[in-house]
Design an enzyme around this catalytic site. Structure first.
Site, mmCIF file in Angstrom:
data_model
loop_
_atom_site.group_PDB
_atom_site.id
_atom_site.type_symbol
_atom_site.label_atom_id
_atom_site.label_comp_id
_atom_site.label_asym_id
_atom_site.label_seq_id
_atom_site.Cartn_x
_atom_site.Cartn_y
_atom_site.Cartn_z
ATOM 1 N N ARG A 53 -22.195 16.811 -45.623
ATOM 2 C CA ARG A 53 -23.666 16.893 -45.588
ATOM 3 C C ARG A 53 -24.192 17.187 -46.989
ATOM 4 O O ARG A 53 -25.210 16.663 -47.414
ATOM 5 C CB ARG A 53 -24.140 17.966 -44.596
ATOM 6 C CG ARG A 53 -25.629 18.281 -44.740
ATOM 7 C CD ARG A 53 -26.293 18.925 -43.535
ATOM 8 N NE ARG A 53 -25.479 19.839 -42.795
ATOM 9 C CZ ARG A 53 -25.188 21.099 -43.157
ATOM 10 N NH1 ARG A 53 -25.658 21.593 -44.275
ATOM 11 N NH2 ARG A 53 -24.423 21.853 -42.399
ATOM 12 N N TYR A 105 -47.505 1.446 -44.555
ATOM 13 C CA TYR A 105 -46.519 1.301 -43.497
ATOM 14 C C TYR A 105 -46.893 2.207 -42.315
ATOM 15 O O TYR A 105 -47.151 3.399 -42.495
ATOM 16 C CB TYR A 105 -45.137 1.656 -44.041
ATOM 17 C CG TYR A 105 -44.050 1.525 -43.002
ATOM 18 C CD1 TYR A 105 -43.672 0.279 -42.512
ATOM 19 C CD2 TYR A 105 -43.415 2.645 -42.493
ATOM 20 C CE1 TYR A 105 -42.693 0.155 -41.549
ATOM 21 C CE2 TYR A 105 -42.425 2.528 -41.524
ATOM 22 C CZ TYR A 105 -42.071 1.276 -41.062
ATOM 23 O OH TYR A 105 -41.105 1.161 -40.103
ATOM 24 N N ASP A 177 -43.666 3.964 -52.558
ATOM 25 C CA ASP A 177 -42.750 3.277 -51.638
ATOM 26 C C ASP A 177 -42.559 1.861 -52.181
ATOM 27 O O ASP A 177 -43.485 1.050 -52.174
ATOM 28 C CB ASP A 177 -43.359 3.276 -50.232
ATOM 29 C CG ASP A 177 -42.435 2.634 -49.194
ATOM 30 O OD1 ASP A 177 -41.586 1.812 -49.572
ATOM 31 O OD2 ASP A 177 -42.599 2.947 -47.994
ATOM 32 N N LYS A 202 -34.154 -2.457 -45.638
ATOM 33 C CA LYS A 202 -34.765 -3.753 -45.932
ATOM 34 C C LYS A 202 -33.979 -4.483 -47.034
ATOM 35 O O LYS A 202 -32.835 -4.783 -46.829
ATOM 36 C CB LYS A 202 -36.238 -3.551 -46.280
ATOM 37 C CG LYS A 202 -36.974 -2.580 -45.318
ATOM 38 C CD LYS A 202 -37.070 -3.070 -43.879
ATOM 39 C CE LYS A 202 -37.497 -1.989 -42.892
ATOM 40 N NZ LYS A 202 -38.732 -1.286 -43.222
HETATM 41 C C1 LIG Z 1 -39.331 -0.034 -42.898
HETATM 42 C C2 LIG Z 1 -40.174 0.678 -43.863
HETATM 43 C C3 LIG Z 1 -40.179 2.079 -43.928
HETATM 44 C C4 LIG Z 1 -39.377 2.949 -42.970
HETATM 45 O O1 LIG Z 1 -38.006 2.773 -43.157
HETATM 46 P P1 LIG Z 1 -36.918 2.995 -41.981
HETATM 47 O O2 LIG Z 1 -35.642 2.712 -42.686
HETATM 48 O O3 LIG Z 1 -37.245 2.027 -40.893
HETATM 49 O O4 LIG Z 1 -37.035 4.405 -41.533
HETATM 50 C C5 LIG Z 1 -40.983 2.676 -44.882
HETATM 51 N N1 LIG Z 1 -41.749 1.950 -45.715
HETATM 52 C C6 LIG Z 1 -41.772 0.601 -45.672
HETATM 53 C C7 LIG Z 1 -42.649 -0.141 -46.623
HETATM 54 C C8 LIG Z 1 -41.002 -0.078 -44.749
HETATM 55 O O5 LIG Z 1 -41.050 -1.415 -44.695
#
Ligand SMILES: *Cc1c(COP(=O)(O)O)cnc(C)c1O
Length: 384
Positions: A53, A105, A177, A202
């Protein structure tokens, strides 16, 4: 592990940073250290790893790799993109305030309003491209400017340089982000941000087979408390997922180039299609923020949206597609289509969606790296 020089090219860093041959065996690919704990050689004598962890060699390799790609001092890998965002927000205290944009998001909005508000952290959503709106929303308790660009699904561009400069000038932490662009096409730390966030689910992993998240920090002052949060709260990425993301990143550059090339060709084709009312892609010269996009991104990525006018037309389109599933998520090698009004933005009222420009006929595409003529042929037969 190795320090791959910052002066090397992006793909060289993607393939080598954090990934020197394994010191124990010489393995060229970092092994999956699927172990919870590490033996101590003696009391107060160990090899730097105690409990997974806290830290794990496979995760450490990914974290170093991500830091090298985003140009930060440290990377931290989390169990999901949301866990990464949650950790960043938990750098604040109850009573603190977050300034952020209006469209972002949906999961982030859910976290801000459904969780953080209850813990005494409020947020205001404003037009972050307008310095007057930022000035007006600023409070003495504001601590974080939280950004995301381009936005989903209309591909609006936030001026990351200007917004970061404003945030810094007001003593705020600036977090971006960067999931949609990946560090290959956009590096927010170079544009003035303090923290970069990814859903590695992604483009970074890129193969739709791992949920994960990451934060990269420009300064150790942020890295230390985030590391403490990893250890104290425990939302870490496991060794196998860390290995998958490392493997995905090796082909990030070639994948991003193909996503982008395919998306541009599709955007052009859709634009001249009589059934399509409007196309949203920042790589089209008539996108209202084309110059801004070119100034902060080195490519335009694989996300685009287009308007079919009505929910009936959109439904018929989805039904008629032969190759591409209707599914949440994005950034994988396969093309996915989505219907923002009933999927990613279903949490808004129809009125709020209309105000944002997200109509019921809007279709979002995460353009994959299949042969572009096959993608276009499927879209065209479905539109017909
Ligand atoms: C998918 C996504 C998230 C969240 O990510 P997870 O891995 O699904 O928790 C946050 N920001 C953006 C822009 C995303 O496309």
């Amino acid at each position: 592990m190795s320090e791959t020089p910052r002066t090397t090219g992006f793909s060289t860093r993607a393939i080598h940073a954090g990934q020197a041959p394994d010191p124990a065996t010489g393995a060229v690919v970092p092994p999956i250290y699927q172990t919870t704990t590490f033996a101590h050689e003696d009391i107060e004598k160990n090899k730097g790893y105690l409990y997974s962890r806290v830290s794990n060699p496979t995760r450490a390799a990914l974290e170093q790799n991500l830091a090298a790609l985003e140009g930060g001092v440290a990377g931290l890998a989390f169990a999901s993109g949301m866990a990464a965002i949650d950790a960043v927000i938990r750098l604040l205290k109850p009573g603190d305030h977050i300034l952020t944009q209006t469209n972002m998001y949906g999961g982030t909005i859910r976290l801000l309003h459904g969780v953080m508000q209850g813990w005494g952290i409020e947020s205001s959503h404003v037009d972050v491209n307008d310095p007057k709106a930022l000035d007006q929303a600023l409070r003495p308790s504001t601590r974080l400017l939280y950004l995301e660009s381009p936005t989903n699904p209309l591909m609006e561009i936030i001026d990351l340089r200007a917004a970061s400069a404003w945030g810094r000038a007001h003593g705020l932490r600036v977090a971006v982000d960067n999931t949609f662009m990946s560090p290959y096409y956009q590096r927010p730390l170079e544009l003035g941000a303090d923290l970069v966030i990814h859903s590695t689910t992604k483009y970074l992993n890129g193969h739709s087979d791992s949920i994960g998240g990451a934060v990269v920090c420009a300064r150790v002052e942020d890295a230390d408390p985030l590391r403490f949060l990893q250890k104290a709260a425990g939302a870490i990425l496991g060794p196998f997922d860390s290995w998958l993301v490392l493997r995905g990143i090796k082909t990030l550059a070639v994948r991003m180039r193909q996503h982008s090339e395919n998306a541009l060709a599709i955007a052009h084709r859709l634009k001249s299609h009589p059934r399509v009312k409007r196309v949203f892609y920042p790589g089209l010269p008539d996108h209202p923020q084309y110059d801004l996009a070119r100034g902060q991104m080195s490519g335009f990525g694989g996300m685009l949206a287009f308007d079919l006018g009505s929910v009936e037309t959109a439904r018929r389109f989805f039904k008629a597609l032969k190759l591409f599933p209707l599914a949440e998520s994005l950034g994988g090698v396969e093309t996915l289509v989505a219907h923002p009004a009933t999927m990613s933005h279903a949490y808004l009222t129809a009125e709020e969606r209309a105000r944002m420009g997200i109509g019921d006929g809007l279709v979002r595409l995460s353009v994959g790296i299949e042969d572009v003529e096959d993608i276009i042929a499927d879209i065209e037969q479905a539109l017909a």
